[in-house]
Design an enzyme around this catalytic site. Structure first.
Site, PDB file in Angstrom:
ATOM      1  N   ASP A   1      10.546   4.670  -9.826  1.00  0.00           N
ATOM      2  CA  ASP A   1      10.452   5.168 -11.164  1.00  0.00           C
ATOM      3  C   ASP A   1      11.178   6.372 -11.393  1.00  0.00           C
ATOM      4  O   ASP A   1      11.594   6.835 -12.672  1.00  0.00           O
ATOM      5  CB  ASP A   1       8.986   5.722 -11.182  1.00  0.00           C
ATOM      6  CG  ASP A   1       8.060   4.257 -11.493  1.00  0.00           C
ATOM      7  OD1 ASP A   1       8.621   3.428 -11.455  1.00  0.00           O
ATOM      8  OD2 ASP A   1       6.885   4.462 -11.481  1.00  0.00           O
TER       9      ASP A   1
ATOM     10  N   SER B   1       0.965  -1.257  -0.068  1.00  0.00           N
ATOM     11  CA  SER B   1       0.151   0.193  -0.349  1.00  0.00           C
ATOM     12  C   SER B   1       0.791   1.211   0.033  1.00  0.00           C
ATOM     13  O   SER B   1       1.341   1.416  -0.877  1.00  0.00           O
ATOM     14  CB  SER B   1      -0.970  -0.042   1.185  1.00  0.00           C
ATOM     15  OG  SER B   1      -2.040   0.923   1.199  1.00  0.00           O
TER      16      SER B   1
ATOM     17  N   LYS C   1      -0.355  -4.077  -3.623  1.00  0.00           N
ATOM     18  CA  LYS C   1      -1.770  -3.474  -3.417  1.00  0.00           C
ATOM     19  C   LYS C   1      -1.873  -2.167  -3.955  1.00  0.00           C
ATOM     20  O   LYS C   1      -1.343  -1.256  -3.325  1.00  0.00           O
ATOM     21  CB  LYS C   1      -1.893  -3.677  -1.640  1.00  0.00           C
ATOM     22  CG  LYS C   1      -3.268  -2.661  -1.272  1.00  0.00           C
ATOM     23  CD  LYS C   1      -3.602  -2.515   0.157  1.00  0.00           C
ATOM     24  CE  LYS C   1      -4.981  -1.911   0.414  1.00  0.00           C
ATOM     25  NZ  LYS C   1      -5.044  -0.455  -0.040  1.00  0.00           N
TER      26      LYS C   1
END
Length: 531
Positions: free
Chosen positions: A311, A300, A325
């Site tokens: 990223d 999460s 999740k």
């Protein structure tokens, strides 16, 4: 009982109607011409449910516990048909949820747990009422306010210790070396539940920080920890076993490591507009090498932090593929001090990855506990800022994989017998170790004698093959007993194989970030020339 049953039945009907309404908001759009029929279907379903419940309550072989049937059965069953993370909270679980989110509770301030068929003190938190009263690790909690704890669970005892701020609780303790029970009168106070449960300089100039969850104080705690560790040359950010929490706090933590203006996460649902979260403050130019430790328990909001760092090529993600999740829940307070957590959107990392694992064809148990292959060949492919390939649809895959350390038969046997915990209790009473304590051959010899006395089986090969593990665990438990839980955790992390590997990977993390900056600068230069 009848009144309670009617109250509960009223609540479930209310929840069902609410879910039906929310389903119209967040589910598939309904054709206006079909809306009257949809309303009729909802009314028919509610009527059918109340009829079934009435038959069960009147004719079941034993008296029906209405709260259990509704809170633990009907409502969770309905929500789990939607997805694994939509959930209903009964009054007790909703109170615990709010307690976790606020990052504080009212009690005496100690961790308790089962040991040797008793509920014992694992460790009091430094500065709390239990700590100031003189309660120690290893103390057996015999009674609370005169109620014997025999046959009580750890949760039952913990509930007795909690209570309003300023109230008094009487705790009866059995202690190693004491001739008779000890009675403590402790005044309850506000106890912070820190999400940054450990931070320190693990090497000169190299910081280590473990974040256990994301509650209302996590961003502030991370900021304080970074400030206290000073001008660092590198950082290990440990998100292992972090189940997530508040989205806003995950965004705030990621903000501390990225450059101002960089995208952290976005989310949107079928009927909710896209919302983008960017770094509003940024790292202030602090570009030290960063390694993020993750495992299957990282989920999460913790995955939001790891995904944003990966990223943007800001740091190296190390460990196991994370839980996966990518669903956002909105918590709706309901009547009777209950709550409904409903999935209202999906979140996406800066590269556009949805990292939610597929749950369409697995049971709830398998979804949580039986992980399939981490092969990403069939998952969506995205690119980081520098053009590295990353995958969506199955958690955050690490840049460097490190498998979880698996225990062997001998290690399991010692842990099952609480060998280190029980040995430390005896050792600290008899030796009073200082901070310079190390596990030498004399300590190991004494530990062997302890195992013999406890009739815990071992061989010479067991001791030889597990030498480093034995020394680490003995020192950890002795430091917890003598100096507190935080000091013991420091010892454990200093010798944790995954943390040691993370330290070795800091130069690679620096190379990754440096290369990303170079690629992005070159790309920007080419773009400027072509204009």
């Amino acid at each position: 009982m009848v009144r309670s049953s009617r109250r509960t039945l009223f609540l479930v009907v209310f929840v069902l109607v609410t879910c039906g309404f929310l389903g119209m908001l967040f589910g598939q759009k309904i054709n206006p011409a079909a809306a009257p029929g949809a309303d009729s279907d909802i009314r028919d379903s509610l009527r059918q449910f109340t009829t079934v419940y009435d038959v069960v309550e009147q004719n079941y072989a034993e008296p029906v516990n209405a709260d259990k049937a509704i809170y633990n059965g009907a409502i969770p069953g309905m929500l789990h048909v939607l997805d694994p993370h939509s959930n209903f909270f009964d009054p007790k679980s909703y109170a615990l949820l709010r307690e976790d989110q606020r990052g504080k509770y009212y009690g005496v301030g100690m961790t308790v747990g089962p040991r040797n068929n008793k509920v014992i003190v694992i460790a009091p938190f430094v500065g709390t009422p239990a700590y100031r009263a003189g309660i120690r690790p290893g103390d057996i909690i015999a009674a609370v306010d005169g109620k014997p704890t025999d046959n009580m669970s750890t949760g039952d005892v913990a509930d007795l210790l909690k209570g309003p701020k300023g109230t008094t609780v009487h705790i009866t303790i059995l202690r190693e070396g004491a001739d008779k029970p000890l009675d403590f009168t402790v005044v309850r106070d506000e106890i912070p539940r820190y999400s940054v449960d450990l931070h320190f300089l693990i090497r000169p100039g190299i910081g280590y920080m473990h974040v256990s969850g994301f509650n209302e104080t996590t961003e502030h705690e991370v900021a304080d920890a970074l400030e206290q560790m000073g001008d660092m040359k590198g950082l290990i950010l440990d998100l292992r076993q972090n189940p997530g929490g508040l989205l806003s706090e995950g965004v705030g933590v990621a903000d501390k490591f990225l450059r101002k203006g960089q995208l952290i996460v976005s989310h949107h649902g079928r009927s909710s507009p896209e919302k983008r979260y960017v770094a509003s403050h940024g790292n202030g130019g602090k570009e030290y090498p960063l390694v993020v430790l993750v495992n299957r328990g990282t989920a999460s909001a913790a995955e939001i932090v790891a995904g944003a760092i990966q990223d943007h090529d800001r740091g190296l993600i190390v460990g196991e593929t994370t839980f996966g999740k990518g669903l956002v829940q909105t918590v709706y307070p309901l009547s009777e001090n209950t709550g409904l957590a409903l999935t209202t959107a999906k979140y996406y990392t800066p590269s556009g990855r949805l990292i939610q694992r597929d749950y369409s064809s697995v049971s709830l148990y398998d979804y949580y506990f039986n992980r399939e292959s981490e092969d990403n060949n069939n998952h969506e492919v995205k690119l980081t800022d520098s053009g590295r390939t990353v995958y969506g649809g199955g958690g955050i895959a690490p840049d460097v994989k490190i498998a979880a350390v698996k225990s062997n038969r001998f290690q399991d046997s010692l842990l099952q017998h609480y060998a280190f915990f029980n040995f430390a209790k005896h050792y600290v009473v008899n030796h009073h170790p200082g901070k310079s304590f190390e596990v030498d051959d004399a300590v190991l010899h004494e530990f062997r004698k302890f195992l013999d006395g406890e009739k815990i089986a071992y061989t010479e090969a067991d001791l030889l093959e597990n030498n480093d593990w034995l020394r680490s665990n003995i020192k950890t438990e002795i430091f917890v007993d003598a100096f507190g839980q935080e000091e013991g955790l420091k010892v454990r992390e200093e010798t944790d194989p995954q943390v040691v590997k993370a330290l070795e990977l800091l130069p690679q993390a620096k190379q990754l970030a440096d290369n990303a900056r170079r690629v992005i600068a070159e790309r920007s230069g080419i773009h400027a020339l072509s204009r």
